[in-house]
Design a protein around this motif. Sequence first.
Motif: not given
Length: 170
Positions: A39-55
């Motif tokens: 388990a993880n808590v992630i913060r994405v800053l305003p306007g940022d993104s996590v790119a398309r990916h497949v798990e």
Amino acid sequence: MTPPLTAGVLATMQDLLAVPEGRGGAVWRLDPAARQLDANVIRVLPGDSVARHVEPDLDVLLCVLAGSGELTVGDEAQRLGPGCVAWLPHGTERALAAGPDGLVYVTAHRRRPGLSIRPAEAGTPRRAAEGGESACLLHRICPGCDRPAEDIGARYCSRCGTELPSAEGV
């Protein structure tokens, strides 16, 4: 025999959200070594993104704690806000984009088994890392500038040159 883990409260919502302004990436991780869950808590800053990916191997449960954003699953975009819970089955293409206030979410998934060395099967394409990628991709978030690495095998951030975290510790 593995010693029992201490169960109980690990953090409060107030603690998880009390991260200095401007700090993105992983702000909390489940630490006990003998666990079956990540388990993880992630913060994405305003306007940022996590790119398309497949798990490819693990289902992931995502719960938004604060902020807003958009989850794109395949070609469908869905709005995210506090309290939204999403299930991301393995094999699903997904991307996240933070809104104007950023996005803070927790992910939970089965822990990956330890890596093992075994011969490659004939005709099987090799992945960048044995066992696939980490479900939450924390190892691709730069600790220096909080940007996700685009290259699956990147060891250093292409933007600032900081060494990226190891996927083994995620």
